[in-house]
Design a protein around this motif. Structure first.
Motif, PDB file in Angstrom:
ATOM      1  N   MET A 172       2.051   7.088   7.118  1.00  0.00           N
ATOM      2  CA  MET A 172       1.157   7.737   6.168  1.00  0.00           C
ATOM      3  C   MET A 172      -0.280   7.412   6.580  1.00  0.00           C
ATOM      4  O   MET A 172      -0.585   6.260   6.917  1.00  0.00           O
ATOM      5  N   ASP A 230       6.570   2.410  13.354  1.00  0.00           N
ATOM      6  CA  ASP A 230       5.910   1.386  14.184  1.00  0.00           C
ATOM      7  C   ASP A 230       6.491  -0.004  13.971  1.00  0.00           C
ATOM      8  O   ASP A 230       5.915  -1.004  14.389  1.00  0.00           O
ATOM      9  N   SER A 263      -2.036  -2.786   6.164  1.00  0.00           N
ATOM     10  CA  SER A 263      -2.572  -3.995   5.523  1.00  0.00           C
ATOM     11  C   SER A 263      -3.800  -4.465   6.289  1.00  0.00           C
ATOM     12  O   SER A 263      -4.781  -4.924   5.682  1.00  0.00           O
ATOM     13  N   THR A 264      -3.766  -4.326   7.618  1.00  0.00           N
ATOM     14  CA  THR A 264      -4.909  -4.745   8.438  1.00  0.00           C
ATOM     15  C   THR A 264      -6.146  -3.930   8.065  1.00  0.00           C
ATOM     16  O   THR A 264      -7.241  -4.476   7.928  1.00  0.00           O
ATOM     17  N   LYS A 312      -3.974   5.483  10.302  1.00  0.00           N
ATOM     18  CA  LYS A 312      -2.833   4.866   9.611  1.00  0.00           C
ATOM     19  C   LYS A 312      -3.300   3.964   8.461  1.00  0.00           C
ATOM     20  O   LYS A 312      -4.259   3.203   8.606  1.00  0.00           O
ATOM     21  N   HIS A 324       3.702   1.524   2.572  1.00  0.00           N
ATOM     22  CA  HIS A 324       4.829   0.647   2.223  1.00  0.00           C
ATOM     23  C   HIS A 324       5.692   1.287   1.133  1.00  0.00           C
ATOM     24  O   HIS A 324       6.927   1.240   1.187  1.00  0.00           O
ATOM     25  N   HIS A 380       0.833  -1.204   0.000  1.00  0.00           N
ATOM     26  CA  HIS A 380       0.000   0.000   0.000  1.00  0.00           C
ATOM     27  C   HIS A 380       0.873   1.262   0.000  1.00  0.00           C
ATOM     28  O   HIS A 380       2.109   1.181  -0.019  1.00  0.00           O
TER      29      HIS A 380
HETATM   30  N1  ATP Z   1       1.173   3.846   6.828  1.00  0.00           N
HETATM   31  C1  ATP Z   1       2.476   3.627   6.840  1.00  0.00           C
HETATM   32  N2  ATP Z   1       3.328   4.662   6.652  1.00  0.00           N
HETATM   33  C2  ATP Z   1       4.668   4.476   6.658  1.00  0.00           C
HETATM   34  N3  ATP Z   1       5.257   3.272   6.874  1.00  0.00           N
HETATM   35  C3  ATP Z   1       4.462   2.210   7.070  1.00  0.00           C
HETATM   36  C4  ATP Z   1       3.031   2.327   7.049  1.00  0.00           C
HETATM   37  N4  ATP Z   1       2.506   1.114   7.275  1.00  0.00           N
HETATM   38  C5  ATP Z   1       3.541   0.260   7.427  1.00  0.00           C
HETATM   39  N5  ATP Z   1       4.715   0.904   7.318  1.00  0.00           N
HETATM   40  C6  ATP Z   1       6.062   0.328   7.383  1.00  0.00           C
HETATM   41  O1  ATP Z   1       6.213  -0.512   6.256  1.00  0.00           O
HETATM   42  C7  ATP Z   1       6.913  -1.716   6.616  1.00  0.00           C
HETATM   43  C8  ATP Z   1       6.022  -2.915   6.383  1.00  0.00           C
HETATM   44  O2  ATP Z   1       4.947  -2.797   7.290  1.00  0.00           O
HETATM   45  P1  ATP Z   1       3.881  -3.911   7.619  1.00  0.00           P
HETATM   46  O3  ATP Z   1       4.005  -5.021   6.673  1.00  0.00           O
HETATM   47  O4  ATP Z   1       3.872  -4.172   9.068  1.00  0.00           O
HETATM   48  O5  ATP Z   1       2.594  -3.063   7.214  1.00  0.00           O
HETATM   49  P2  ATP Z   1       1.256  -2.803   7.920  1.00  0.00           P
HETATM   50  O6  ATP Z   1       0.483  -2.258   6.812  1.00  0.00           O
HETATM   51  O7  ATP Z   1       1.406  -2.004   9.167  1.00  0.00           O
HETATM   52  O8  ATP Z   1       0.791  -4.292   8.275  1.00  0.00           O
HETATM   53  P3  ATP Z   1      -0.173  -4.798   9.407  1.00  0.00           P
HETATM   54  O9  ATP Z   1      -1.438  -4.044   9.293  1.00  0.00           O
HETATM   55  O10 ATP Z   1      -0.319  -6.269   9.035  1.00  0.00           O
HETATM   56  O11 ATP Z   1       0.546  -4.574  10.702  1.00  0.00           O
HETATM   57  C9  ATP Z   1       7.295  -1.541   8.087  1.00  0.00           C
HETATM   58  O12 ATP Z   1       8.582  -0.969   8.119  1.00  0.00           O
HETATM   59  C10 ATP Z   1       6.252  -0.581   8.602  1.00  0.00           C
HETATM   60  O13 ATP Z   1       6.708   0.148   9.735  1.00  0.00           O
END
Ligand code: ATP
Ligand code: FMN
Length: 260
Positions: free
Chosen positions: A159, A129, A168-169, A165, A35, A32
């Protein structure tokens, strides 16, 4: 782009085999907009340093290995699509860590030592995070400390869309509610799955909630707009007959419709 499959067993063989490289790290399901900001920053830093860009990801998802595994886990994209998107983004190497109980038990310090310093990370980029290591006990503070003298770190602000936030969830939750409109905002493009005319939904994709949708079918080089009725997690019917077609069809989910 090359993909290196790492396991706790083969890890020692890969150590000290790589030149200095910048890492973006995380699971990255669905790739997304949040990422992409992490990966783009890794690419930018790698360009500045004149070194390759690497992504470190995991498979299967840690939630399927540790904790309560009663409910099925709904992946957004399979590995092949993750590879294709990362390649398009200009990533040089995908390190795919086979996530099992041995990996889950690694302390944050052991993970950093073996998987980041061992692969010659010069800089590591993740979201603010990011968590890693046994029970997810490692965080950005520990990553910074454990990397000192070896690699620099950049932590990307989260973002958001609509004050929340992008994650993926959240995408999985929007899918489960059939909330197609928000998916486009979180992904930066239409949510898409691949569909095999013979076998239906391909593995590691998830359908939106049962209901009626307008979809765009990518059949070979043609685009057909039609309606889809999702019946359950695996089954859907389409108003356009593409059964004669043998290859996988990409289906973009445009919007919910009342009925057809
Ligand atoms: N909205 C966001 N903005 C910036 N960085 C992000 C964001 N979401 C995730 N990341 C970063 O991208 C990388 C991959 O994140 P991750 O796969 O945990 O995504 P997530 O969308 O938070 O997943 P989940 O919802 O399963 O926890 C990690 O370094 C995480 O900190
Ligand atoms: C070495 C290692 C061990 C981990 N152990 C656990 C664990 O015991 N429990 C858990 O919920 N997550 C564990 N995780 C998963 C992380 O908390 C995190 O979900 C994963 O690294 C992906 O990061 P991301 O979700 O920010 O992309 C571990 C991750 C790593 C790298």
């Amino acid at each position: 782009m090359q993909t290196i499959h790492l396991t706790s067993q083969n890890m020692p063989e890969w150590q000290n085999q790589f030149q200095r490289q910048v890492f973006a790290i995380g699971f990255f399901d669905g790739l997304h907009k949040g990422h992409l900001s992490v990966i783009e920053e890794a690419k930018r830093l790698a360009g500045d340093c004149g070194v390759p860009t690497a992504v470190m990801s995991f498979f299967p998802h840690p939630k399927t290995v540790v904790g309560n595994q009663q409910t099925p886990f709904h992946y957004l994209i399979p590995l092949e699509e993750k590879q294709a998107v990362l390649e398009e983004l200009g990533v040089d190497t995908l390190f795919l860590v086979h996530f099992d109980r041995d990996i889950a038990r690694l302390t944050p310090a052991d993970f950093v030592e073996n998987f980041l310093i061992g692969l010659n990370a010069v800089h590591v980029v993740c979201g603010v995070d990011f968590h890693y290591g046994s029970k997810g006990s490692g965080c950005t503070d520990t990553l910074k400390k454990q990397g000192e003298g070896h690699f620099g770190v950049s932590f990307i602000e989260l973002m958001e869309y609509d004050g929340e936030k992008i994650s993926s969830t959240r995408i999985r939750q929007a899918l489960a509610k059939g909330n197609i409109d928000v998916l486009r905002k979180l992904l930066g493009k239409f949510y898409a799955v691949n569909w095999c005319p013979k076998n239906g939904l391909l593995p590691f994709y998830s359908l939106p909630a049962p209901g009626q949708y307008e979809v765009k079918l990518h059949i070979n080089n043609e685009i057909v707009v039609c309606n889809a009725q999702v019946l359950n997690e695996k089954e859907a019917r389409f108003t356009h007959d593409f059964n004669r077609w043998s290859n996988a069809v990409k289906i973009e989910w445009i919007r919910s419709v009342e009925s057809f």
